[in-house]
Design a protein around this motif. Structure first.
Motif, PDB file in Angstrom:
ATOM      1  N   ASN A 173       0.868  -1.176   0.000  1.00 18.39           N
ATOM      2  CA  ASN A 173       0.000   0.000   0.000  1.00 18.39           C
ATOM      3  C   ASN A 173       0.908   1.229   0.000  1.00 18.39           C
ATOM      4  OD1 ASN A 173      -2.046   1.836   0.181  1.00 18.39           O
ATOM      5  ND2 ASN A 173      -2.830   1.149   2.165  1.00 18.39           N
ATOM      6  N   ILE A 174       1.148   1.777  -1.161  1.00 20.22           N
ATOM      7  CA  ILE A 174       2.086   2.893  -1.305  1.00 20.22           C
ATOM      8  C   ILE A 174       1.355   4.194  -0.975  1.00 20.22           C
ATOM      9  CG2 ILE A 174       3.576   4.146  -2.908  1.00 20.22           C
ATOM     10  CD1 ILE A 174       3.877   1.480  -4.448  1.00 20.22           C
ATOM     11  N   ILE A 175       1.792   4.835   0.114  1.00 18.15           N
ATOM     12  CA  ILE A 175       1.125   6.042   0.613  1.00 18.15           C
ATOM     13  C   ILE A 175       1.940   7.274   0.224  1.00 18.15           C
ATOM     14  CG2 ILE A 175       0.358   7.275   2.689  1.00 18.15           C
ATOM     15  CD1 ILE A 175      -0.012   4.529   4.020  1.00 18.15           C
ATOM     16  N   ASN A 176       1.306   8.167  -0.501  1.00 14.08           N
ATOM     17  CA  ASN A 176       1.937   9.437  -0.859  1.00 14.08           C
ATOM     18  C   ASN A 176       0.947  10.540  -0.482  1.00 14.08           C
ATOM     19  OD1 ASN A 176       3.575  11.400  -1.855  1.00 14.08           O
ATOM     20  ND2 ASN A 176       3.788  10.521  -3.904  1.00 14.08           N
ATOM     21  N   ASP A 177       0.824  10.739   0.825  1.00 12.43           N
ATOM     22  CA  ASP A 177      -0.216  11.595   1.384  1.00 12.43           C
ATOM     23  C   ASP A 177       0.425  12.540   2.385  1.00 12.43           C
ATOM     24  OD1 ASP A 177      -2.630  12.654   2.249  1.00 12.43           O
ATOM     25  OD2 ASP A 177      -3.052  10.987   3.607  1.00 12.43           O
ATOM     26  N   SER A 178       0.433  13.824   2.095  1.00 14.20           N
ATOM     27  CA  SER A 178       1.107  14.799   2.937  1.00 14.20           C
ATOM     28  C   SER A 178       0.317  15.075   4.214  1.00 14.20           C
ATOM     29  CB  SER A 178       1.290  16.109   2.162  1.00 14.20           C
ATOM     30  OG  SER A 178       1.801  17.120   3.004  1.00 14.20           O
ATOM     31  N   ALA A 179       1.046  15.342   5.304  1.00 14.10           N
ATOM     32  CA  ALA A 179       0.422  15.769   6.564  1.00 14.10           C
ATOM     33  C   ALA A 179       0.425  17.289   6.700  1.00 14.10           C
ATOM     34  CB  ALA A 179       1.153  15.142   7.748  1.00 14.10           C
ATOM     35  N   TYR A 180       0.886  17.978   5.692  1.00 14.35           N
ATOM     36  CA  TYR A 180       0.895  19.449   5.702  1.00 14.35           C
ATOM     37  C   TYR A 180      -0.543  19.952   5.591  1.00 14.35           C
ATOM     38  CZ  TYR A 180       2.693  24.128   4.567  1.00 14.35           C
ATOM     39  OH  TYR A 180       3.008  25.467   4.589  1.00 14.35           O
ATOM     40  N   ARG A 181      -0.925  20.894   6.462  1.00 10.85           N
ATOM     41  CA  ARG A 181      -2.301  21.377   6.472  1.00 10.85           C
ATOM     42  C   ARG A 181      -2.373  22.901   6.558  1.00 10.85           C
ATOM     43  NH1 ARG A 181      -2.861  17.022   4.959  1.00 10.85           N
ATOM     44  NH2 ARG A 181      -4.336  15.383   5.589  1.00 10.85           N
ATOM     45  N   ILE A 182      -3.471  23.418   6.032  1.00  7.99           N
ATOM     46  CA  ILE A 182      -3.816  24.828   6.170  1.00  7.99           C
ATOM     47  C   ILE A 182      -4.796  24.913   7.334  1.00  7.99           C
ATOM     48  CG2 ILE A 182      -4.606  26.902   4.959  1.00  7.99           C
ATOM     49  CD1 ILE A 182      -2.346  25.318   3.515  1.00  7.99           C
ATOM     50  N   LYS A 228     -13.237  37.618  13.590  1.00  8.09           N
ATOM     51  CA  LYS A 228     -11.914  37.732  12.989  1.00  8.09           C
ATOM     52  C   LYS A 228     -11.475  36.348  12.519  1.00  8.09           C
ATOM     53  CE  LYS A 228      -8.913  40.735  14.246  1.00  8.09           C
ATOM     54  NZ  LYS A 228      -7.842  41.488  14.942  1.00  8.09           N
ATOM     55  N   ILE A 229     -10.685  36.330  11.442  1.00  2.47           N
ATOM     56  CA  ILE A 229     -10.235  35.073  10.847  1.00  2.47           C
ATOM     57  C   ILE A 229      -8.732  35.142  10.613  1.00  2.47           C
ATOM     58  CG2 ILE A 229     -10.476  33.502   8.888  1.00  2.47           C
ATOM     59  CD1 ILE A 229     -13.248  34.706   8.399  1.00  2.47           C
ATOM     60  N   ALA A 230      -8.034  34.047  10.907  1.00  2.48           N
ATOM     61  CA  ALA A 230      -6.610  33.938  10.604  1.00  2.48           C
ATOM     62  C   ALA A 230      -6.345  32.603   9.923  1.00  2.48           C
ATOM     63  CB  ALA A 230      -5.777  34.055  11.870  1.00  2.48           C
ATOM     64  N   VAL A 231      -5.430  32.613   8.951  1.00  4.40           N
ATOM     65  CA  VAL A 231      -5.096  31.398   8.195  1.00  4.40           C
ATOM     66  C   VAL A 231      -3.576  31.267   8.115  1.00  4.40           C
ATOM     67  CG1 VAL A 231      -5.447  30.111   6.056  1.00  4.40           C
ATOM     68  CG2 VAL A 231      -7.157  31.792   6.780  1.00  4.40           C
ATOM     69  N   ALA A 232      -3.058  30.097   8.493  1.00  6.52           N
ATOM     70  CA  ALA A 232      -1.633  29.808   8.393  1.00  6.52           C
ATOM     71  C   ALA A 232      -1.476  28.325   8.081  1.00  6.52           C
ATOM     72  CB  ALA A 232      -0.898  30.181   9.674  1.00  6.52           C
ATOM     73  N   SER A 233      -0.242  27.888   7.846  1.00  4.96           N
ATOM     74  CA  SER A 233      -0.018  26.503   7.415  1.00  4.96           C
ATOM     75  C   SER A 233       1.209  25.922   8.086  1.00  4.96           C
ATOM     76  CB  SER A 233       0.158  26.452   5.890  1.00  4.96           C
ATOM     77  OG  SER A 233       1.241  27.287   5.492  1.00  4.96           O
ATOM     78  N   GLY A 234       1.263  24.587   8.107  1.00  5.82           N
ATOM     79  CA  GLY A 234       2.431  23.943   8.690  1.00  5.82           C
ATOM     80  C   GLY A 234       2.245  22.450   8.850  1.00  5.82           C
ATOM     81  N   GLU A 235       3.159  21.849   9.619  1.00  6.66           N
ATOM     82  CA  GLU A 235       3.219  20.398   9.789  1.00  6.66           C
ATOM     83  C   GLU A 235       2.869  20.008  11.219  1.00  6.66           C
ATOM     84  OE1 GLU A 235       6.763  20.093   6.444  1.00  6.66           O
ATOM     85  OE2 GLU A 235       7.237  20.380   8.566  1.00  6.66           O
ATOM     86  N   PRO A 236       2.417  18.775  11.424  1.00  6.78           N
ATOM     87  CA  PRO A 236       1.896  18.382  12.745  1.00  6.78           C
ATOM     88  C   PRO A 236       2.944  18.267  13.838  1.00  6.78           C
ATOM     89  CG  PRO A 236       1.892  16.504  11.249  1.00  6.78           C
ATOM     90  CD  PRO A 236       2.212  17.713  10.416  1.00  6.78           C
ATOM     91  N   VAL A 237       4.172  17.881  13.484  1.00  7.07           N
ATOM     92  CA  VAL A 237       5.203  17.669  14.500  1.00  7.07           C
ATOM     93  C   VAL A 237       6.393  18.573  14.222  1.00  7.07           C
ATOM     94  CG1 VAL A 237       6.733  16.003  15.609  1.00  7.07           C
ATOM     95  CG2 VAL A 237       4.489  15.256  14.776  1.00  7.07           C
TER      96      VAL A 237
END
Length: 360
Positions: free
Chosen positions: A103-112, A192-201
């Motif tokens: 099961n080849i997983i190519n799924d990013s954990a990067y989120r907005i 108010k709304i804020a949006v940023a992005s990054g990784e879980p760990v």
């Protein structure tokens, strides 16, 4: 048994196929260390891997990885499975669609991540606030589902939302501004709304802690209804080949502004309880002159450093009053005011009423 998420930064030569094989090596020996691997995420662009593992402790995970393939994690944090699923959408392997034994997983954990913050306007006496919140909740929940966002957390202060797509996240912001905010009687509610992005760990102990801290501070501090991080702006423009739709209510920060915001708020959060804190001491700790600090803080927040600190304290006082966490005198001193009379004066100047009337 606790659940952990670890982070591996891998070389340019590592592929999704190689990682699928490495994952199988972990599964072969995990029982020897009392571990159970749930799944993992691989971001081929950023070359990082995040594994979700049940284990007796962090040391067992390191030993398992070392024996299986030698690639030990850079960082390990303890997580809650429900939170991981809310942020990332799954806690087990995705369906195998590769027509292969692996099961080849190519799924990013990067989120907005998006934070929608709302609180009642104290000057409105709370009239219609609950009705406005109910209407907001209906529209926002429906919109988030349409844009394939996950609601991670919802409480009386707002929503924390996770998106996989930066385009969906920005389109959500635009629709909230154009179709929801403008069609509701918002005189009793601040939104108010804020949006940023990054990784879980990262180096922090909590999942997505760096991003969550940034969006909370953007909502609390920036002189704009909607604030977008520099990285989200870059991602959106690289994917759409169009400029981010900025206007008088939507602001995108620069890297320099983000860095200063984090340094400034680190200092504010460490000192705001102290009634003896001075702007001179704050300037010195940040390495700026008073005039430099004034210019930077005013450009970001629309307020002088003194005004920002005073309003920061008052806003926390309002939250304590809303939660009935003490009487007025106790709250005044807890939020850094060394005089009840001065607290009442500042409160009345900001909210056009005395604290005693507000609590009623």
């Amino acid at each position: 048994m606790p659940i952990f998420m670890d982070r591996h930064d891998v070389s340019e030569h590592v592929s999704a196929e190689v990682l699928a094989e490495i994952h199988q090596e972990d599964l072969k020996i995990e029982h020897e260390y009392g571990c159970r691997g749930f799944t993992y995420w691989f971001d081929n662009k950023r070359k990082n891997v995040f594994c979700l593992i049940e284990a007796p402790n962090k040391e067992a995970i390191v030993k398992m990885h070392r024996q299986a393939h030698g690639d030990v994690p850079n960082t390990i944090i303890e997580v809650e499975a429900s939170l991981v699923e809310s942020f990332l959408g799954r806690i087990s392997d995705p369906e195998n669609t590769n027509n292969s034994s692996l099961n080849i997983i190519n799924d990013s954990a990067y989120r907005i991540l998006m934070y929608i913050s709302f609180y009642r306007n104290p000057s409105s006496n709370g009239y219609g606030f609950q009705e406005t919140l109910k209407t907001l909740d209906h529209h926002i929940t429906k919109l988030i589902n349409t844009k394939h966002g996950n609601i991670v957390k919802k409480d009386k202060h707002g929503y924390l939302i996770s998106f996989k797509s930066v385009i969906n996240a920005i389109n959500t912001v635009v629709e909230i501004e154009s179709k929801i905010r403008n069609n509701l009687p918002m005189s009793n509610t601040y939104l108010k709304i804020a949006v940023a992005s990054g990784e879980p760990v990262t180096s922090k102990p909590q999942i997505f802690e760096d991003v969550i801290t940034l969006i909370n501070r953007m909502c609390e501090s920036i002189n704009s209804d909607i604030t977008i991080s520099y990285e989200v702006k870059q991602l959106y423009e690289s994917e759409t080949l169009e400029p981010l739709p900025l206007n008088k209510t939507i602001r995108a920060l620069t890297p320099v502004e983000e860095k200063f915001l984090m340094l400034f708020m680190d200092n504010i959060e460490n000192s705001w309880h102290n009634p003896e804190v001075s702007i001179e001491a704050l300037s010195e700790s940040l390495g700026y002159s008073k005039s430099q600090l004034y210019r930077k803080v005013t450009a970001l927040t629309g307020k002088s450093p003194n005004s920002f600190l005073r309003d920061y304290r008052l806003e926390r006082a309002v939250r304590l009053m809303d939660n009935q966490e003490g009487n007025i005198s106790e709250i005044a001193f807890e939020t850094g005011f060394n005089s009840l009379a001065y607290f009442s004066k500042c409160f009345k100047n900001k909210y056009n009423m005395l604290p005693s009337k507000y609590t009623q």
